[in-house]
Design an enzyme around this catalytic site. Structure first.
Site, PDB file in Angstrom:
ATOM      1  N   ARG A   1     -23.619  30.382 -14.018  1.00 18.60           N
ATOM      2  CA  ARG A   1     -23.960  29.072 -14.611  1.00 18.60           C
ATOM      3  C   ARG A   1     -22.972  27.970 -14.263  1.00 18.60           C
ATOM      4  O   ARG A   1     -22.899  26.958 -14.953  1.00 18.60           O
ATOM      5  CB  ARG A   1     -24.107  29.169 -16.127  1.00 18.60           C
TER       6      ARG A   1
ATOM      7  N   LYS B   1     -24.210  15.900  -4.800  1.00 18.44           N
ATOM      8  CA  LYS B   1     -25.530  16.495  -4.557  1.00 18.44           C
ATOM      9  C   LYS B   1     -25.360  17.820  -3.816  1.00 18.44           C
ATOM     10  O   LYS B   1     -24.655  17.876  -2.808  1.00 18.44           O
ATOM     11  CB  LYS B   1     -26.401  15.571  -3.709  1.00 18.44           C
TER      12      LYS B   1
ATOM     13  N   GLU C   1     -23.735   7.295   9.764  1.00 20.25           N
ATOM     14  CA  GLU C   1     -23.617   7.098   8.303  1.00 20.25           C
ATOM     15  C   GLU C   1     -22.556   6.041   7.980  1.00 20.25           C
ATOM     16  O   GLU C   1     -22.702   5.279   7.030  1.00 20.25           O
ATOM     17  CB  GLU C   1     -23.286   8.417   7.592  1.00 20.25           C
TER      18      GLU C   1
ATOM     19  N   LYS D   1     -19.125   4.729  -0.640  1.00 22.32           N
ATOM     20  CA  LYS D   1     -20.038   5.682  -1.283  1.00 22.32           C
ATOM     21  C   LYS D   1     -19.599   5.956  -2.717  1.00 22.32           C
ATOM     22  O   LYS D   1     -20.423   6.018  -3.629  1.00 22.32           O
ATOM     23  CB  LYS D   1     -20.136   6.984  -0.486  1.00 22.32           C
TER      24      LYS D   1
ATOM     25  N   GLU E   1     -28.975   8.511  -9.205  1.00 21.01           N
ATOM     26  CA  GLU E   1     -29.962   7.805  -8.402  1.00 21.01           C
ATOM     27  C   GLU E   1     -31.090   7.191  -9.221  1.00 21.01           C
ATOM     28  O   GLU E   1     -32.267   7.285  -8.892  1.00 21.01           O
ATOM     29  CB  GLU E   1     -30.536   8.746  -7.316  1.00 21.01           C
TER      30      GLU E   1
ATOM     31  N   ARG F   1     -27.979   3.819  -6.342  1.00 21.73           N
ATOM     32  CA  ARG F   1     -27.675   4.885  -5.373  1.00 21.73           C
ATOM     33  C   ARG F   1     -28.743   4.989  -4.290  1.00 21.73           C
ATOM     34  O   ARG F   1     -28.497   5.528  -3.211  1.00 21.73           O
ATOM     35  CB  ARG F   1     -27.482   6.229  -6.108  1.00 21.73           C
TER      36      ARG F   1
ATOM     37  N   ASN G   1     -29.954   5.613   0.778  1.00 19.78           N
ATOM     38  CA  ASN G   1     -31.096   6.146   1.535  1.00 19.78           C
ATOM     39  C   ASN G   1     -31.575   5.188   2.613  1.00 19.78           C
ATOM     40  O   ASN G   1     -32.581   5.468   3.282  1.00 19.78           O
ATOM     41  CB  ASN G   1     -32.276   6.447   0.597  1.00 19.78           C
TER      42      ASN G   1
ATOM     43  N   HIS H   1     -33.171   6.384   5.797  1.00 20.71           N
ATOM     44  CA  HIS H   1     -33.438   7.815   5.639  1.00 20.71           C
ATOM     45  C   HIS H   1     -34.897   8.162   5.433  1.00 20.71           C
ATOM     46  O   HIS H   1     -35.296   9.305   5.681  1.00 20.71           O
ATOM     47  CB  HIS H   1     -32.601   8.385   4.489  1.00 20.71           C
TER      48      HIS H   1
ATOM     49  N   HIS I   1     -35.664  10.810   7.974  1.00 22.87           N
ATOM     50  CA  HIS I   1     -36.106  12.169   7.629  1.00 22.87           C
ATOM     51  C   HIS I   1     -37.436  12.496   8.301  1.00 22.87           C
ATOM     52  O   HIS I   1     -37.663  13.631   8.738  1.00 22.87           O
ATOM     53  CB  HIS I   1     -36.251  12.323   6.112  1.00 22.87           C
TER      54      HIS I   1
ATOM     55  N   HIS J   1     -29.089  14.592  12.601  1.00 25.14           N
ATOM     56  CA  HIS J   1     -29.377  13.741  11.447  1.00 25.14           C
ATOM     57  C   HIS J   1     -28.979  12.277  11.693  1.00 25.14           C
ATOM     58  O   HIS J   1     -29.769  11.363  11.457  1.00 25.14           O
ATOM     59  CB  HIS J   1     -28.643  14.304  10.226  1.00 25.14           C
TER      60      HIS J   1
HETATM   61  N1  LIG Z   1     -25.104  16.379  -0.358  1.00 25.98           N
HETATM   62  C1  LIG Z   1     -25.228  15.200   0.209  1.00 25.98           C
HETATM   63  O1  LIG Z   1     -25.048  14.165  -0.431  1.00 25.98           O
HETATM   64  C2  LIG Z   1     -25.572  15.117   1.659  1.00 25.98           C
HETATM   65  C3  LIG Z   1     -25.474  13.891   2.326  1.00 25.98           C
HETATM   66  C4  LIG Z   1     -25.748  13.854   3.691  1.00 25.98           C
HETATM   67  C5  LIG Z   1     -26.119  15.019   4.354  1.00 25.98           C
HETATM   68  N2  LIG Z   1     -26.217  16.192   3.668  1.00 25.98           N
HETATM   69  C6  LIG Z   1     -26.597  17.432   4.355  1.00 25.98           C
HETATM   70  O2  LIG Z   1     -25.639  17.715   5.354  1.00 25.98           O
HETATM   71  C7  LIG Z   1     -26.247  18.491   6.375  1.00 25.98           C
HETATM   72  C8  LIG Z   1     -25.797  17.970   7.723  1.00 25.98           C
HETATM   73  O3  LIG Z   1     -24.385  18.077   7.780  1.00 25.98           O
HETATM   74  P1  LIG Z   1     -23.604  18.176   9.171  1.00 25.98           P
HETATM   75  O4  LIG Z   1     -24.068  17.113  10.067  1.00 25.98           O
HETATM   76  O5  LIG Z   1     -22.182  18.268   8.828  1.00 25.98           O
HETATM   77  O6  LIG Z   1     -24.192  19.522   9.798  1.00 25.98           O
HETATM   78  P2  LIG Z   1     -23.664  21.044   9.844  1.00 25.98           P
HETATM   79  O7  LIG Z   1     -23.044  21.451   8.579  1.00 25.98           O
HETATM   80  O8  LIG Z   1     -24.816  21.833  10.334  1.00 25.98           O
HETATM   81  O9  LIG Z   1     -22.543  20.989  10.980  1.00 25.98           O
HETATM   82  C9  LIG Z   1     -22.909  20.711  12.310  1.00 25.98           C
HETATM   83  C10 LIG Z   1     -22.438  21.791  13.275  1.00 25.98           C
HETATM   84  O10 LIG Z   1     -21.044  21.646  13.499  1.00 25.98           O
HETATM   85  C11 LIG Z   1     -20.368  22.879  13.257  1.00 25.98           C
HETATM   86  N3  LIG Z   1     -19.036  22.504  12.796  1.00 25.98           N
HETATM   87  C12 LIG Z   1     -18.700  22.037  11.566  1.00 25.98           C
HETATM   88  N4  LIG Z   1     -17.409  21.676  11.540  1.00 25.98           N
HETATM   89  C13 LIG Z   1     -16.897  21.921  12.764  1.00 25.98           C
HETATM   90  C14 LIG Z   1     -15.623  21.731  13.356  1.00 25.98           C
HETATM   91  N5  LIG Z   1     -14.610  21.175  12.685  1.00 25.98           N
HETATM   92  N6  LIG Z   1     -15.456  22.123  14.637  1.00 25.98           N
HETATM   93  C15 LIG Z   1     -16.496  22.636  15.348  1.00 25.98           C
HETATM   94  N7  LIG Z   1     -17.728  22.817  14.852  1.00 25.98           N
HETATM   95  C16 LIG Z   1     -17.929  22.453  13.566  1.00 25.98           C
HETATM   96  C17 LIG Z   1     -21.237  23.597  12.275  1.00 25.98           C
HETATM   97  O11 LIG Z   1     -21.025  24.976  12.321  1.00 25.98           O
HETATM   98  C18 LIG Z   1     -22.623  23.206  12.750  1.00 25.98           C
HETATM   99  O12 LIG Z   1     -23.010  24.029  13.810  1.00 25.98           O
HETATM  100  C19 LIG Z   1     -27.738  18.409   6.142  1.00 25.98           C
HETATM  101  O13 LIG Z   1     -28.170  19.626   5.620  1.00 25.98           O
HETATM  102  C20 LIG Z   1     -27.888  17.312   5.098  1.00 25.98           C
HETATM  103  O14 LIG Z   1     -28.995  17.507   4.263  1.00 25.98           O
HETATM  104  C21 LIG Z   1     -25.948  16.253   2.353  1.00 25.98           C
HETATM  105 ZN   LIG Z   2     -27.702  10.914   5.818  1.00 30.95          ZN
END
Ligand SMILES: NC(=O)c1ccc[n+]([C@@H]2O[C@H](COP(=O)([O-])OP(=O)(O)OC[C@H]3O[C@@H](n4cnc5c(N)ncnc54)[C@H](O)[C@@H]3O)[C@@H](O)[C@H]2O)c1
Ligand SMILES: [Zn+2]
Length: 383
Positions: free
Chosen positions: A126, A148, A190, A232, A242, A246, A250, A253, A257, A269
């Site tokens: 939990r 999030k 971003e 942010k 949101e 907030r 988006n 997005h 998306h 992304h």
């Molecule tokens: N929670 C939120 O508010 C929020 C906001 C924006 C995006 N997201 C989420 O984030 C995700 C995208 O994140 P991302 O772009 O970081 O993608 P990711 O986590 O898939 O990382 C991208 C790639 O880089 C690799 N990697 C990570 N760090 C590394 C490093 N230091 N050196 C070498 N390789 C590395 C990872 O293994 C992966 O293959 C999506 O799922 C999205 O929905 C969440």
């Molecule tokens: Zn984003």
């Protein structure tokens, strides 16, 4: 290079405040700070198959050297693994190692690890405290801050999750040295978004900083992450759940998306969000909400960052529209868009809703207007 510290203030939540520490080697003091941020009997260090061997094992060693008990968990890399099945596997592995309520989670990775480990922390027994340790530029400027967490489902991205603010965030810019360049550029999108919605001077600064950020300049990387986090954090502090403001995060997005979905998530992304920002700015201009010329300016900035600013020729705009229609933000049959007023300022909408329902025909027009940069108007699609 100095270390930046930004605070996220959540006046409406029990945890209230958490620090975001940004800088090269910011992780080196983690062993010392953990007992204060998230006291625990055991630390569950969660990372993915790419990051664990590069950075996770070293960090686990340092924490153990600092007297902490650490259990490591490795999930597969990539968005396609941000699923309930992997969440079940991860929490089963945590149960098998007999972790209890006196555990804290350390989420070391990109946004996928942050969302998945954060969701495991939100749900295991939990709720366990989580410290976010982002390793991609995108996770540093965006995903690790704001609380999030969640996983994807067949029906769409991030549809099952929880708000679970971290106890602290540490963005060690040195870890970006191993990140592929296209991933760095994806994160820049971003940061550009943060400038567009909140700070025109920051947007101008990012343009001059792009080459240094790509080249590995820690001063520029730290300054970028810190300012984006400040923006942010400000938005999230005013509207954690949101309900209104907030939504401006988006921007770009809804279409972004949709483009991701249509390309089967093969497009990064940030690239999809860049295209989304162009389309949504054009929508805003056509609605008379966004100052004329903003779309052109966004395209220039994206081009300067080496990011796409037009829909790839093999992507059917009608499929993008269909995907946007199934977005969870639709109201009264119309899809909601967070829009800009001008560069550096978001449109508050009517009644402080920070978004507007937009007729699909207008989005179709905007998509059709995206010719090559330099040709005003570009190719039109027949209505
Ligand atoms: N929670 C939120 O508010 C929020 C906001 C924006 C995006 N997201 C989420 O984030 C995700 C995208 O994140 P991302 O772009 O970081 O993608 P990711 O986590 O898939 O990382 C991208 C790639 O880089 C690799 N990697 C990570 N760090 C590394 C490093 N230091 N050196 C070498 N390789 C590395 C990872 O293994 C992966 O293959 C999506 O799922 C999205 O929905 C969440
Ligand atoms: Zn984003």
């Amino acid at each position: 290079v100095s270390t930046h510290e930004v605070w996220v203030d959540l006046s409406a939540s029990r945890e209230r405040r958490y620090p975001v520490r940004v800088g090269p080697d910011a992780l080196m003091s983690l062993a010392r700070d953990l007992p204060r941020w998230a006291p625990a009997h055991t630390y569950a260090l969660i990372s993915d198959r790419t990051v664990m061997p590069r950075h996770g094992e070293k960090l686990a060693g340092e924490l153990r050297g600092g007297g902490h008990r650490v259990e490591t968990f490795t999930i597969p890399s990539g968005e396609e693994h941000k699923t309930r099945a992997e969440w079940a596997r991860l929490t089963d592995a945590m149960l098998a190692r007999e972790l209890g309520r006196d555990t804290a989670v350390l989420a070391l990775g990109g946004g996928v690890v942050g969302d998945m480990a954060g969701f495991a922390a939100a749900t295991f027994m939990r709720g366990l405290p989580v410290v976010q340790l982002p390793t991609t530029l995108l996770a540093m400027v965006d995903a690790s801050v704001g609380g999030k967490t969640g996983v994807d489902t067949a029906a769409g991205k991030n549809l099952v999750g929880a708000f679970h603010p971290p106890r602290a965030v540490v963005a060690d810019t040195r870890l970006l040295d191993s990140l592929p360049e296209d991933q760095l550029r994806s994160g820049l999108a971003e940061a550009i978004k943060h400038g567009l919605i909140a700070d025109a001077d920051y947007l101008e600064w990012t343009e001059t900083a792009f080459p240094r950020i790509i080249a590995g300049d820690d001063e520029a990387r730290s300054a970028l992450v810190a300012r984006s986090v400040e923006i942010k954090a400000g938005v999230v502090s005013r509207d954690e759940r949101e309900g209104g403001e907030r939504k401006i995060l988006n921007f770009g997005h809804t279409v972004g998306h949709a483009v991701e979905a249509v390309t089967g998530y093969s497009m990064l992304h940030g690239c999809a969000v860049g295209i989304g920002m162009v389309v949504e700015a054009e929508v805003g201009e056509r609605l008379g909400v966004t100052e004329p010329g903003v779309t052109r300016r966004i395209r220039e900035v994206l081009a300067g960052a080496g990011l796409p600013h037009t829909l790839p020729a093999d992507v059917d705009p009608e499929r993008v529209l269909a995907a946007a229609r199934s977005d969870k933000k639709s109201r009264q049959g119309l899809v909601e868009y967070a829009l800009l007023r001008r560069v550096g300022s978001a449109d508050p909408g009517e009644d402080g809703r920070w978004s507007r329902p937009v007729p699909e025909s207008l989005v179709r027009e905007a998509l059709g207007a995206l010719g090559p940069l330099g040709s005003p108007g570009g190719a039109r699609i027949a209505p």
